[in-house]
Motif scaffolding. Sequence first.
Motif, mmCIF file in Angstrom:
data_model
loop_
_atom_site.group_PDB
_atom_site.id
_atom_site.type_symbol
_atom_site.label_atom_id
_atom_site.label_comp_id
_atom_site.label_asym_id
_atom_site.label_seq_id
_atom_site.Cartn_x
_atom_site.Cartn_y
_atom_site.Cartn_z
ATOM 1 N N ALA A 31 4.570 -4.706 -4.333
ATOM 2 C CA ALA A 31 4.684 -3.426 -5.034
ATOM 3 C C ALA A 31 5.799 -2.580 -4.435
ATOM 4 N N ALA A 32 5.897 -2.578 -3.106
ATOM 5 C CA ALA A 32 6.966 -1.820 -2.448
ATOM 6 C C ALA A 32 8.338 -2.383 -2.818
ATOM 7 N N ASP A 33 8.448 -3.693 -2.851
ATOM 8 C CA ASP A 33 9.730 -4.324 -3.171
ATOM 9 C C ASP A 33 10.131 -4.103 -4.622
ATOM 10 N N ALA A 34 9.149 -3.733 -5.471
ATOM 11 C CA ALA A 34 9.451 -3.503 -6.891
ATOM 12 C C ALA A 34 10.074 -2.145 -7.149
ATOM 13 N N LEU A 35 10.033 -1.240 -6.181
ATOM 14 C CA LEU A 35 10.484 0.126 -6.385
ATOM 15 C C LEU A 35 12.003 0.239 -6.490
ATOM 16 N N GLY A 36 12.420 1.175 -7.313
ATOM 17 C CA GLY A 36 13.818 1.562 -7.354
ATOM 18 C C GLY A 36 14.054 2.756 -6.439
ATOM 19 N N THR A 37 15.242 3.305 -6.516
ATOM 20 C CA THR A 37 15.594 4.462 -5.694
ATOM 21 C C THR A 37 14.659 5.641 -5.977
ATOM 22 N N ARG A 38 14.169 6.239 -4.901
ATOM 23 C CA ARG A 38 13.225 7.363 -4.931
ATOM 24 C C ARG A 38 11.896 6.990 -5.562
ATOM 25 N N GLY A 39 11.590 5.689 -5.559
ATOM 26 C CA GLY A 39 10.335 5.222 -6.121
ATOM 27 C C GLY A 39 9.139 5.630 -5.272
ATOM 28 N N VAL A 40 7.982 5.608 -5.901
ATOM 29 C CA VAL A 40 6.740 6.003 -5.229
ATOM 30 C C VAL A 40 5.705 4.893 -5.393
ATOM 31 N N LEU A 41 5.152 4.440 -4.262
ATOM 32 C CA LEU A 41 4.086 3.452 -4.248
ATOM 33 C C LEU A 41 2.790 4.114 -3.828
ATOM 34 N N VAL A 42 1.763 3.955 -4.646
ATOM 35 C CA VAL A 42 0.436 4.483 -4.342
ATOM 36 C C VAL A 42 -0.533 3.320 -4.215
ATOM 37 N N ALA A 43 -1.286 3.302 -3.119
ATOM 38 C CA ALA A 43 -2.304 2.274 -2.892
ATOM 39 C C ALA A 43 -3.681 2.908 -2.977
ATOM 40 N N VAL A 44 -4.534 2.341 -3.820
ATOM 41 C CA VAL A 44 -5.886 2.874 -3.987
ATOM 42 C C VAL A 44 -6.966 1.848 -3.673
ATOM 43 N N GLY A 45 -6.589 0.584 -3.445
ATOM 44 C CA GLY A 45 -7.576 -0.457 -3.171
ATOM 45 C C GLY A 45 -8.285 -0.235 -1.844
ATOM 46 N N ALA A 46 -9.565 -0.632 -1.796
ATOM 47 C CA ALA A 46 -10.367 -0.459 -0.578
ATOM 48 C C ALA A 46 -10.200 -1.670 0.325
ATOM 49 N N ALA A 47 -9.215 -1.601 1.220
ATOM 50 C CA ALA A 47 -8.977 -2.681 2.170
ATOM 51 C C ALA A 47 -9.955 -2.581 3.333
ATOM 52 N N ALA A 48 -10.196 -3.701 3.991
ATOM 53 C CA ALA A 48 -11.065 -3.702 5.162
ATOM 54 C C ALA A 48 -10.404 -2.927 6.295
ATOM 55 N N PRO A 49 -11.181 -2.205 7.096
ATOM 56 C CA PRO A 49 -10.605 -1.510 8.254
ATOM 57 C C PRO A 49 -9.796 -2.476 9.126
ATOM 58 N N GLY A 50 -8.604 -2.042 9.516
ATOM 59 C CA GLY A 50 -7.734 -2.880 10.332
ATOM 60 C C GLY A 50 -6.707 -3.665 9.542
ATOM 61 N N GLU A 51 -6.836 -3.703 8.226
ATOM 62 C CA GLU A 51 -5.863 -4.420 7.394
ATOM 63 C C GLU A 51 -4.483 -3.775 7.537
ATOM 64 N N GLU A 52 -3.437 -4.601 7.635
ATOM 65 C CA GLU A 52 -2.085 -4.097 7.821
ATOM 66 C C GLU A 52 -1.143 -4.670 6.775
ATOM 67 N N VAL A 53 -0.062 -3.931 6.509
ATOM 68 C CA VAL A 53 0.978 -4.354 5.581
ATOM 69 C C VAL A 53 2.320 -4.148 6.266
ATOM 70 N N SER A 54 3.231 -5.098 6.096
ATOM 71 C CA SER A 54 4.578 -4.929 6.643
ATOM 72 C C SER A 54 5.542 -4.592 5.511
ATOM 73 N N PHE A 55 6.445 -3.636 5.774
ATOM 74 C CA PHE A 55 7.449 -3.227 4.800
ATOM 75 C C PHE A 55 8.843 -3.449 5.360
ATOM 76 N N GLU A 56 9.780 -3.788 4.488
ATOM 77 C CA GLU A 56 11.184 -3.885 4.859
ATOM 78 C C GLU A 56 11.761 -2.472 4.869
ATOM 79 N N VAL A 57 12.326 -2.060 6.004
ATOM 80 C CA VAL A 57 12.834 -0.692 6.107
ATOM 81 C C VAL A 57 14.317 -0.645 6.459
ATOM 82 N N GLY A 58 14.987 -1.786 6.420
ATOM 83 C CA GLY A 58 16.417 -1.814 6.706
ATOM 84 C C GLY A 58 17.215 -1.458 5.473
ATOM 85 N N SER A 59 17.410 -2.454 4.596
ATOM 86 C CA SER A 59 18.201 -2.193 3.391
ATOM 87 C C SER A 59 17.477 -1.259 2.424
#
Length: 366
Positions: A271-299
């Motif tokens: 979902a994050a990779d699908a965003l265009g410039t100034r895009g907004v990603l909202v997560a509402v799913g109930a993940a288990a405590p401790g669940e992690e996500v990695s995002f690309e923050v370079g380019s």
Amino acid sequence: MIVTAAVSREKGAPLVVEELELDAPRSTEVRVRMVGSGICHTDAVARDRIYPVPEPSVFGHEGSGVVEEVGSDVRGVQVGDHVVLGPSYCGKCAFCRSGQPMYCENGFTELFGCRRHDGTTAFSKNGEMVGSHFFGQSSFATHANVNENSVIVVDKDAPLELLGPLGCGLNTGAGAVLNEMRPEPGTSIVVFGTGAVGFAALMAAAAVSCSTIIGVDVHDSRLELARELGATHTINSSTQDLHAELKKITGGRGVNYALDTTAISSVVRDAADALGTRGVLVAVGAAAPGEEVSFEVGSSLTKGWTFKTVIEGSAVPQVFIPRLVDLWKQGKFPFEKLVKTYSLKDINTGFEDSASGAVIKPVIAY
């Protein structure tokens, strides 16, 4: 009084339908005769003890019904009112008092504590305490004593037996779009996961005239319904190249908004990779405590994109849920197309059908 309820007695085990004793409502409570109650993924999360809850307890947090008794300190609710039941909140912390009750500082206890503030429960059986007030309501019962803050009065000409899901799942999806994203007409949105929450988001996006509305799922039957309910495009991510399809649909610009309802870390990254410039990603799913996500923050730094987690659509339920009913009356929020009803004795079948994807929104009809 004696009521019939579905009780969770063991981690991961099917709910047990049995008779319980229901005490008198307290001064800040409303006794509600349930007419319907949606089955939500969060009920399964509690059943499986992904979040800690007392045993035994009665779950259910998408109730709808008729008020039968009102506590002496309750205002704005009368006997005979038709009501939808939403999440409970303390009403006293800084976030509640600033109009953000879904971020209540005492929220976890209010939702998952299954106790009154004094430690008592409304339900019991032969002297055994049985957890009540799940999300302030415990609507998997024929009657419940409900926290005042969980009660939302709705018009009597709406289909009460179907309205319960407005209290959580539909509120969450629609609120994420209407209260948080607030997309302008002509913008683009992709929704990952076309369950009840995802469908609510798709319908809300259509209601505010997003021009490109993309539904992503692995079930073709759900994607077909998504097109009927507002999606302009659909992608089956199990059989199609997700990012190639998104690039084709958006002309390589990416989407303005993305919503994840799955709580699957790899999907959140997609979902994050699908965003265009100034895009907004909202997560509402109930993940288990401790669940992690990695995002690309370079380019992606130059995109100036935003990631936020949202609870219950950032709604003030007493204001927002009647607005959803109004949208339904206008034909812009036809959530009844998502619903299949079950009797209370078949509640475990409803859970199974929801988990398998056979049914989008199971609702217990009392």
